[in-house]
Design an enzyme around this catalytic site. Sequence first.
Site, PDB file in Angstrom:
ATOM      1  N   GLN A 179       0.839  -1.196   0.000  1.00  0.00           N
ATOM      2  CA  GLN A 179       0.000   0.000   0.000  1.00  0.00           C
ATOM      3  C   GLN A 179       0.879   1.252   0.000  1.00  0.00           C
ATOM      4  OE1 GLN A 179      -2.882   0.338  -0.793  1.00  0.00           O
ATOM      5  NE2 GLN A 179      -4.005   1.938   0.273  1.00  0.00           N
ATOM      6  N   HIS A 216      -2.235  -4.019   0.428  1.00  0.00           N
ATOM      7  CA  HIS A 216      -2.214  -4.428  -0.976  1.00  0.00           C
ATOM      8  C   HIS A 216      -2.737  -3.219  -1.741  1.00  0.00           C
ATOM      9  CE1 HIS A 216      -3.223  -7.838  -4.090  1.00  0.00           C
ATOM     10  NE2 HIS A 216      -2.227  -7.048  -4.485  1.00  0.00           N
ATOM     11  N   LEU A 217      -1.965  -2.697  -2.674  1.00  0.00           N
ATOM     12  CA  LEU A 217      -2.237  -1.376  -3.243  1.00  0.00           C
ATOM     13  C   LEU A 217      -3.672  -1.238  -3.746  1.00  0.00           C
ATOM     14  CD1 LEU A 217      -1.318   1.425  -4.027  1.00  0.00           C
ATOM     15  CD2 LEU A 217      -0.375   0.474  -6.147  1.00  0.00           C
ATOM     16  N   HIS A 218      -4.363  -0.208  -3.240  1.00  0.00           N
ATOM     17  CA  HIS A 218      -5.739   0.073  -3.652  1.00  0.00           C
ATOM     18  C   HIS A 218      -6.100   1.510  -3.313  1.00  0.00           C
ATOM     19  CE1 HIS A 218      -6.119  -0.909   0.622  1.00  0.00           C
ATOM     20  NE2 HIS A 218      -7.284  -0.269   0.632  1.00  0.00           N
ATOM     21  N   LEU A 219      -7.017   2.061  -4.082  1.00  0.00           N
ATOM     22  CA  LEU A 219      -7.653   3.333  -3.797  1.00  0.00           C
ATOM     23  C   LEU A 219      -9.145   3.090  -3.599  1.00  0.00           C
ATOM     24  CD1 LEU A 219      -5.045   4.039  -5.624  1.00  0.00           C
ATOM     25  CD2 LEU A 219      -6.132   6.279  -5.895  1.00  0.00           C
TER      26      LEU A 219
END
EC number: 2.7.7.78
Length: 385
Positions: A179, A216-219
Site C-alpha cells: 500500500q 495491498h495497493l488500492h484506492l
Amino acid sequence: MAIPHASNETSYLLPPNKEDWEGHGIPDFVYGQEELMMEGVQWPRGALSLLNTPPLSHFDSALCSAWRQRMELGLFRYPLGALPTQTLPGTVGFVAQLNVERGVQRRRPQNIKSVRQEFDPEQFNFNQIRPGEVLFRLHRKRDCLGTVQQEDILVVINVSPLEWGHVLLVPEPARGLPQRLLPGALRAGVEAVLLSSHPGFRVGFNSLGGLASVNHLHLHGYYLAHRLPVEGAPSEPLDPRGRLHVLQALPAPGFLFYTSRPGPDLEALVSRVCRATDYLTDCDIAHNLFVTRGAPPGKTSSSSALSGVRVILWPRKPSFGIKEGEAFNVALCELAGHLPVKTAQDFSSLTEAAALALIRECLLPPARAEDVRAALVALIGQEEQ
C-alpha cells in the site's frame, strides 16, 4: 438508491447462474482522453442523488448497474440503503452519516507496524476475492504519441461499503504491490473522477498508518451527493509557479495540488503528488489523500464552480488498527469533511467541536508539520523549470 437498467451495460453484469461466474471473465471498460470531463459538471441548485443527475456518464452507468446487481446478489457484508445524513451545525460544513453496519461488520485491519511495510501474501489480499466482486477492468486507450500507457486497474466492490457505489481501484493484484501510492494508480483515480458526470464521485487513498486496513495497493472510490468543505476551501501558494498550495481552512490543513487540463498537466500533477507521497513513505510518515472536483487554488468559497480536480494530501500521526469507542475513525473521507459515524447515539450527539477535536488528535505536531512543509516545498522546487 436504484439505478435503471441500461441495455448497453449488460456486459458488466454477472450471468444469472452462480456456477458461470468463474468463467465469466473480467469485462474491460475502455476509455480515451475524450471521455475525461474537465468542464460542465457542477452541483445543481436542489438536492442531488444518482437518480436526478442528468445524464449519467457511460462510466457511472457501468459502475452503478454492476454494483447494484452485486448488492442484489448478496455479495456485500450487509445491504446498504439510504443512510441517515446530516450537515453538522457550524462553519465547517461536516457531512455526517450513520453507518452502523460498517462499524460492526467490516474486516478487521491487518497487523500493520510501519508505513513502509512489505506486502505479505499470507495476509488477506485482493488475489483472494470472489470472482463476482470484480465489476470490470479500467483500460485506457493510447490516444496519441507521448501519452503514458496506463496500466489496467480492476474496479472491485468494497464489501463493507461507506456509501452507494463504494469500490476499490486495484492495480494488477497479482503483482503483490504494498500500500504505497504509485503514479499509475493515482492517474487511474484522477481519471475515474473525470469519467464521472456526478460531482460527488470522489477517490481517495489511505497509507499504512493512515488507516489502510489491507496492505495491498488500492484506492477507494464512492458517490456522496453532498458538497464537502475541501472542494472550495481557500488556499495559499507555497511555490511561485503555483504547483503546490496549502489549505489552512478546517477540517484540517493539507497540501493542495490542482489541474484543470488533461494530458501533460494531469501527468505533471500525478508525478508531483507521487514524489510527495514517496517522500512521506520513505520518512515513515502516514498520510491520506483525497481526489475531488473542485475550485482552482486561491480565495475561493464552498459555492465556487468545480473547474478542475483538487488532490489534497494530509501528512498525519500514524494510527495502526481501529480505535474503539470513538464516533468515527480519521482517514481520507473524514479529513475531507465526510464523517461516517458508527452508532446512533454518536450520530445524534456529534457536534462540530467534537469532530474537530477527534481530527486534531491525528494531525502532526506543529514543529513536525512545519518540517514536512519545508521539505515538500523544497522537493517541488527541484522540478525542472
